[in-house]
Design an enzyme around this catalytic site. Sequence first.
Site, PDB file in Angstrom:
ATOM      1  N   ASP A  75      44.551  37.167  42.171  1.00  0.00           N
ATOM      2  CA  ASP A  75      45.522  36.754  43.180  1.00  0.00           C
ATOM      3  C   ASP A  75      44.943  35.625  44.031  1.00  0.00           C
ATOM      4  O   ASP A  75      45.573  34.588  44.234  1.00  0.00           O
ATOM      5  CB  ASP A  75      45.879  37.959  44.062  1.00  0.00           C
ATOM      6  CG  ASP A  75      46.853  37.592  45.155  1.00  0.00           C
ATOM      7  OD1 ASP A  75      47.845  36.890  44.854  1.00  0.00           O
ATOM      8  OD2 ASP A  75      46.639  37.985  46.320  1.00  0.00           O
ATOM      9  N   TYR A 125      45.030  47.195  43.920  1.00  0.00           N
ATOM     10  CA  TYR A 125      46.440  47.268  44.312  1.00  0.00           C
ATOM     11  C   TYR A 125      47.019  48.659  44.064  1.00  0.00           C
ATOM     12  O   TYR A 125      48.001  49.033  44.677  1.00  0.00           O
ATOM     13  CB  TYR A 125      47.278  46.261  43.516  1.00  0.00           C
ATOM     14  CG  TYR A 125      47.242  44.844  44.028  1.00  0.00           C
ATOM     15  CD1 TYR A 125      46.041  44.219  44.320  1.00  0.00           C
ATOM     16  CD2 TYR A 125      48.421  44.123  44.188  1.00  0.00           C
ATOM     17  CE1 TYR A 125      46.016  42.912  44.765  1.00  0.00           C
ATOM     18  CE2 TYR A 125      48.401  42.810  44.638  1.00  0.00           C
ATOM     19  CZ  TYR A 125      47.196  42.211  44.923  1.00  0.00           C
ATOM     20  OH  TYR A 125      47.187  40.921  45.362  1.00  0.00           O
ATOM     21  N   ASP A 172      45.791  31.179  43.865  1.00  0.00           N
ATOM     22  CA  ASP A 172      46.283  30.342  44.966  1.00  0.00           C
ATOM     23  C   ASP A 172      45.442  29.072  45.103  1.00  0.00           C
ATOM     24  O   ASP A 172      45.949  28.009  45.462  1.00  0.00           O
ATOM     25  CB  ASP A 172      46.265  31.104  46.302  1.00  0.00           C
ATOM     26  CG  ASP A 172      47.610  31.748  46.612  1.00  0.00           C
ATOM     27  OD1 ASP A 172      48.245  32.260  45.664  1.00  0.00           O
ATOM     28  OD2 ASP A 172      48.027  31.740  47.792  1.00  0.00           O
ATOM     29  N   ASP A 223      32.770  34.710  44.012  1.00  0.00           N
ATOM     30  CA  ASP A 223      32.602  33.820  45.170  1.00  0.00           C
ATOM     31  C   ASP A 223      32.102  32.448  44.717  1.00  0.00           C
ATOM     32  O   ASP A 223      32.605  31.403  45.131  1.00  0.00           O
ATOM     33  CB  ASP A 223      31.703  34.450  46.245  1.00  0.00           C
ATOM     34  CG  ASP A 223      30.425  35.088  45.679  1.00  0.00           C
ATOM     35  OD1 ASP A 223      30.303  35.219  44.440  1.00  0.00           O
ATOM     36  OD2 ASP A 223      29.548  35.454  46.488  1.00  0.00           O
ATOM     37  N   LYS A 225      32.276  40.676  40.371  1.00  0.00           N
ATOM     38  CA  LYS A 225      31.476  40.808  41.600  1.00  0.00           C
ATOM     39  C   LYS A 225      30.513  41.965  41.408  1.00  0.00           C
ATOM     40  O   LYS A 225      30.426  42.895  42.205  1.00  0.00           O
ATOM     41  CB  LYS A 225      32.445  41.025  42.786  1.00  0.00           C
ATOM     42  CG  LYS A 225      31.813  40.963  44.160  1.00  0.00           C
ATOM     43  CD  LYS A 225      31.227  39.615  44.522  1.00  0.00           C
ATOM     44  CE  LYS A 225      30.406  39.734  45.797  1.00  0.00           C
ATOM     45  NZ  LYS A 225      29.573  38.534  46.040  1.00  0.00           N
TER      46      LYS A 225
HETATM   47  C1  IPM Z   1      51.456  37.247  44.007  1.00  0.00           C
HETATM   48  C2  IPM Z   1      51.748  37.765  45.381  1.00  0.00           C
HETATM   49  C3  IPM Z   1      51.777  39.272  45.378  1.00  0.00           C
HETATM   50  C4  IPM Z   1      50.403  39.753  44.929  1.00  0.00           C
HETATM   51  C5  IPM Z   1      52.176  39.913  46.725  1.00  0.00           C
HETATM   52  C6  IPM Z   1      53.550  39.468  47.158  1.00  0.00           C
HETATM   53  C7  IPM Z   1      52.072  41.410  46.717  1.00  0.00           C
HETATM   54  O1  IPM Z   1      50.823  37.264  46.305  1.00  0.00           O
HETATM   55  O2  IPM Z   1      52.216  37.554  43.085  1.00  0.00           O
HETATM   56  O3  IPM Z   1      50.491  36.504  43.841  1.00  0.00           O
HETATM   57  O4  IPM Z   1      49.471  39.842  45.739  1.00  0.00           O
HETATM   58  O5  IPM Z   1      50.263  40.055  43.749  1.00  0.00           O
HETATM   59 MN    MN Z   2      49.448  35.776  45.482  1.00  0.00          MN
END
Ligand code: IPM
Ligand code: MN
Length: 353
Positions: A236, A136, A240, A212, A181
């Site tokens: 990240d 990032y 999710d 993975d 990785k």
């Molecule tokens: C998160 C979000 C952010 C990230 C985005 C909005 C840049 O997806 O906080 O998980 O990737 O860190």
């Molecule tokens: Mn995210």
Amino acid sequence: MKKEQQTPRKYTLVALPGEGIGPEVVEACLRILQALAEVEGFQLQVKHGWIGEPAKARFGIALPLETLLMCEESDAILFGAVTQGGLLELRRYFELFINLRPVRPSPHLLTSSPIKPDRLQGVDLLFVRELASGIYFGTSGRDCDHGFHTMHYTDREIRRIARVALSYARDRRQHLTIAHKENALPHIPWTRLVQGEAQNFPEVRIEPMLVDNLAMQLVMRPREFDVILAGNLFGDILSDLGGAIAGSIGLLGSASLNRSGFGMYEAIHGTAPDIAGKGIANPLGTLAGVMLMLAEWGETEAVQSLSTIQDRLLSQGYRTADLYHGEESSQILVTTDELVALFVREIQNTKVS
Ligand code: IPM
Ligand code: MN
């Protein structure tokens, strides 16, 4: 920051609602928080700041100095959502390198996940994501027909987040999985560096796992994981997946902290433009962030109260749209406002009883 217990306990909070459903879920949580403060006997002073598109419209930049100054004078930041602008800068400015994303599916929501309920029973995960470095923030650019982003980590950056993850693992179930990785990215040796730090945490079992494979294992056998340490990008993506495990991404909250414990609290979901402005967003993700904030402040009774109330409301069948399956007759569809009203009523009832 952890506060000395003073009477009355006072906290200043900067709300950065941002865009999309951000303002809806932040306002919802502030109403719940104010009701809670009254009952629990602490004072909360809330200031609103700008970030993202609204900040660009007003100040010409996504993260104006006004916002940074406001945050510097506060005990914490409650963040809504942005599409991108301002968030990475904020993380970097306050050196919020620790990102905690707990995932504990509610027993009342086991059928909301596509994963079989018997695999979800007892799942209790903590993602520890490195948040202030990695791809990032590495060298990046674009020229004519090509672009690049560089995954860059100093050993020091890996070691400091490793120590955080190890100490959480020590205080939980003594199991730390490292997402890496190294078969393709051998110059960033997460495993070796974490194992070095782990010398000081002999009780913690370390399990390095290719990211993975880890993604697959998390779906197949989520109960067998405890703390999962990951770099910025992998953390990240994996967190999710935690949304699918919990039943909705709308349920998960996160804390982003620096070394002195100052932090920003938020849901892990984004701006959700498809439902923004409809009043149907799930505030429970941001509320999970609020609970992490209260815990950091040492307001343990307040956290306990919120979590008991949430549990009760879910057991009574109340569901925002993201969790509502019309075919299950025991469910009651509620808007954001209706869910807030239910929380406030329950909070006030605890005062009477
Ligand atoms: C998160 C979000 C952010 C990230 C985005 C909005 C840049 O997806 O906080 O998980 O990737 O860190
Ligand atoms: Mn995210």
